[in-house]
Design a protein around this motif. Sequence first.
Motif, PDB file in Angstrom:
ATOM      1  N   ILE A 298     -53.874   1.594  35.131  1.00  0.00           N
ATOM      2  CA  ILE A 298     -53.296   0.237  35.081  1.00  0.00           C
ATOM      3  C   ILE A 298     -51.961   0.266  34.338  1.00  0.00           C
ATOM      4  CG2 ILE A 298     -54.597  -0.397  33.014  1.00  0.00           C
ATOM      5  CD1 ILE A 298     -54.082  -3.025  35.578  1.00  0.00           C
ATOM      6  N   ALA A 299     -51.796   1.217  33.421  1.00  0.00           N
ATOM      7  CA  ALA A 299     -50.560   1.322  32.632  1.00  0.00           C
ATOM      8  C   ALA A 299     -49.339   1.581  33.515  1.00  0.00           C
ATOM      9  CB  ALA A 299     -50.701   2.417  31.579  1.00  0.00           C
ATOM     10  N   GLU A 300     -49.536   2.068  34.743  1.00  0.00           N
ATOM     11  CA  GLU A 300     -48.413   2.308  35.650  1.00  0.00           C
ATOM     12  C   GLU A 300     -47.679   1.022  36.003  1.00  0.00           C
ATOM     13  OE1 GLU A 300     -49.234   4.904  39.006  1.00  0.00           O
ATOM     14  OE2 GLU A 300     -50.825   5.870  37.831  1.00  0.00           O
ATOM     15  N   TRP A 301     -48.332  -0.119  35.808  1.00  0.00           N
ATOM     16  CA  TRP A 301     -47.716  -1.397  36.149  1.00  0.00           C
ATOM     17  C   TRP A 301     -47.340  -2.198  34.903  1.00  0.00           C
ATOM     18  CZ3 TRP A 301     -51.857   0.691  38.925  1.00  0.00           C
ATOM     19  CH2 TRP A 301     -51.510   1.130  40.195  1.00  0.00           C
ATOM     20  N   ASP A 302     -47.267  -1.529  33.754  1.00  0.00           N
ATOM     21  CA  ASP A 302     -46.820  -2.214  32.535  1.00  0.00           C
ATOM     22  C   ASP A 302     -45.425  -2.788  32.763  1.00  0.00           C
ATOM     23  OD1 ASP A 302     -49.150  -1.625  31.202  1.00  0.00           O
ATOM     24  OD2 ASP A 302     -48.293  -0.088  29.899  1.00  0.00           O
ATOM     25  N   GLY A 303     -45.171  -3.953  32.210  1.00  0.00           N
ATOM     26  CA  GLY A 303     -43.889  -4.623  32.364  1.00  0.00           C
ATOM     27  C   GLY A 303     -43.839  -5.546  33.571  1.00  0.00           C
TER      28      GLY A 303
ATOM     29  N   GLU B 102     -42.855 -10.274  44.707  1.00  0.00           N
ATOM     30  CA  GLU B 102     -42.676  -8.882  44.301  1.00  0.00           C
ATOM     31  C   GLU B 102     -41.315  -8.638  43.647  1.00  0.00           C
ATOM     32  OE1 GLU B 102     -43.270  -4.419  46.132  1.00  0.00           O
ATOM     33  OE2 GLU B 102     -42.979  -6.100  47.511  1.00  0.00           O
ATOM     34  N   GLU B 103     -40.262  -9.167  44.231  1.00  0.00           N
ATOM     35  CA  GLU B 103     -38.918  -8.928  43.697  1.00  0.00           C
ATOM     36  C   GLU B 103     -38.719  -9.555  42.321  1.00  0.00           C
ATOM     37  OE1 GLU B 103     -35.843  -9.888  46.477  1.00  0.00           O
ATOM     38  OE2 GLU B 103     -36.681  -8.569  48.016  1.00  0.00           O
ATOM     39  N   ARG B 104     -39.545 -10.525  41.987  1.00  0.00           N
ATOM     40  CA  ARG B 104     -39.451 -11.166  40.661  1.00  0.00           C
ATOM     41  C   ARG B 104     -40.367 -10.512  39.631  1.00  0.00           C
ATOM     42  NH1 ARG B 104     -39.983 -17.417  41.678  1.00  0.00           N
ATOM     43  NH2 ARG B 104     -39.844 -17.419  39.409  1.00  0.00           N
ATOM     44  N   GLY B 105     -41.101  -9.464  40.038  1.00  0.00           N
ATOM     45  CA  GLY B 105     -41.900  -8.711  39.076  1.00  0.00           C
ATOM     46  C   GLY B 105     -43.400  -8.869  39.194  1.00  0.00           C
ATOM     47  N   LEU B 106     -43.887  -9.458  40.277  1.00  0.00           N
ATOM     48  CA  LEU B 106     -45.335  -9.580  40.459  1.00  0.00           C
ATOM     49  C   LEU B 106     -45.891  -8.313  41.095  1.00  0.00           C
ATOM     50  CD1 LEU B 106     -47.931 -11.429  40.499  1.00  0.00           C
ATOM     51  CD2 LEU B 106     -47.367 -11.831  42.897  1.00  0.00           C
TER      52      LEU B 106
ATOM     53  N   VAL C 156     -55.230 -12.433  35.571  1.00  0.00           N
ATOM     54  CA  VAL C 156     -53.769 -12.423  35.543  1.00  0.00           C
ATOM     55  C   VAL C 156     -53.342 -11.865  34.194  1.00  0.00           C
ATOM     56  CG1 VAL C 156     -51.664 -13.803  35.697  1.00  0.00           C
ATOM     57  CG2 VAL C 156     -53.662 -14.420  37.090  1.00  0.00           C
ATOM     58  N   ILE C 157     -52.522 -10.804  34.250  1.00  0.00           N
ATOM     59  CA  ILE C 157     -52.074 -10.086  33.053  1.00  0.00           C
ATOM     60  C   ILE C 157     -50.560 -10.229  32.959  1.00  0.00           C
ATOM     61  CG2 ILE C 157     -52.016  -7.848  31.900  1.00  0.00           C
ATOM     62  CD1 ILE C 157     -54.418  -7.100  33.834  1.00  0.00           C
ATOM     63  N   ASP C 158     -50.068 -10.728  31.817  1.00  0.00           N
ATOM     64  CA  ASP C 158     -48.625 -10.942  31.696  1.00  0.00           C
ATOM     65  C   ASP C 158     -47.882  -9.624  31.474  1.00  0.00           C
ATOM     66  OD1 ASP C 158     -48.717 -10.349  28.923  1.00  0.00           O
ATOM     67  OD2 ASP C 158     -48.635 -12.457  28.327  1.00  0.00           O
ATOM     68  N   ARG C 159     -46.562  -9.713  31.398  1.00  0.00           N
ATOM     69  CA  ARG C 159     -45.710  -8.524  31.299  1.00  0.00           C
ATOM     70  C   ARG C 159     -45.948  -7.724  30.021  1.00  0.00           C
ATOM     71  NH1 ARG C 159     -41.206  -8.877  35.033  1.00  0.00           N
ATOM     72  NH2 ARG C 159     -41.186 -10.909  36.034  1.00  0.00           N
ATOM     73  N   SER C 160     -46.492  -8.364  29.005  1.00  0.00           N
ATOM     74  CA  SER C 160     -46.773  -7.648  27.756  1.00  0.00           C
ATOM     75  C   SER C 160     -48.199  -7.102  27.713  1.00  0.00           C
ATOM     76  CB  SER C 160     -46.514  -8.563  26.549  1.00  0.00           C
ATOM     77  OG  SER C 160     -47.414  -9.654  26.558  1.00  0.00           O
ATOM     78  N   GLY C 161     -48.939  -7.257  28.817  1.00  0.00           N
ATOM     79  CA  GLY C 161     -50.285  -6.692  28.890  1.00  0.00           C
ATOM     80  C   GLY C 161     -51.383  -7.596  28.368  1.00  0.00           C
TER      81      GLY C 161
END
Length: 173
Positions: free
Chosen positions: A54-59, A89-93, A145-150
Amino acid sequence: MNRGPLWWSLIVLIVLLVGVTIGIGSHTWYSNLEGSQRPVFTLPAMSSGKQKSIAEWDGKLVVLNFWATWCEPCRREIPLLITLQRQYEERGLQVLGVAIDSRVAIRDFAATLSINYPVLYGVEAAMDVAASYGDEQGTLPYTVVIDRSGRIRQVFRKELKRPDIEPVIRELL
């Protein structure tokens, strides 16, 4: 001793009350999950069979969706997840599926629907991951749903509907 309909009605009522009490207690436990740091896990990827973390999608804003091919509500919500992945996707989802199923079953199913997001899989290991994210009863579908900070920001213990999840995504992007 003759136990009539009143006796059995009382027993059914007690069983129902115990079930509701357990349900309320587990709901409280789930609520405490929101705001906590997401657990780290690795499972094999459907596409390659290689372990992915899951860490591959951090941020990124991650919509982590637990599902199975035999789960009808899961099957109904996948087109929405495909649309959300394409749209945001382009906005970071990043939608990330975790299939509680065999690789063969999900591969054929995913190809039929043209799933456009990564799908990890497993049976017992995937159920353990779901439990670590609060799904100890094995409810499917189950989405986190997990935010950008995890941090876990929202948990859905039912079939996703656009009016429920899209405002959460927009707020966190």
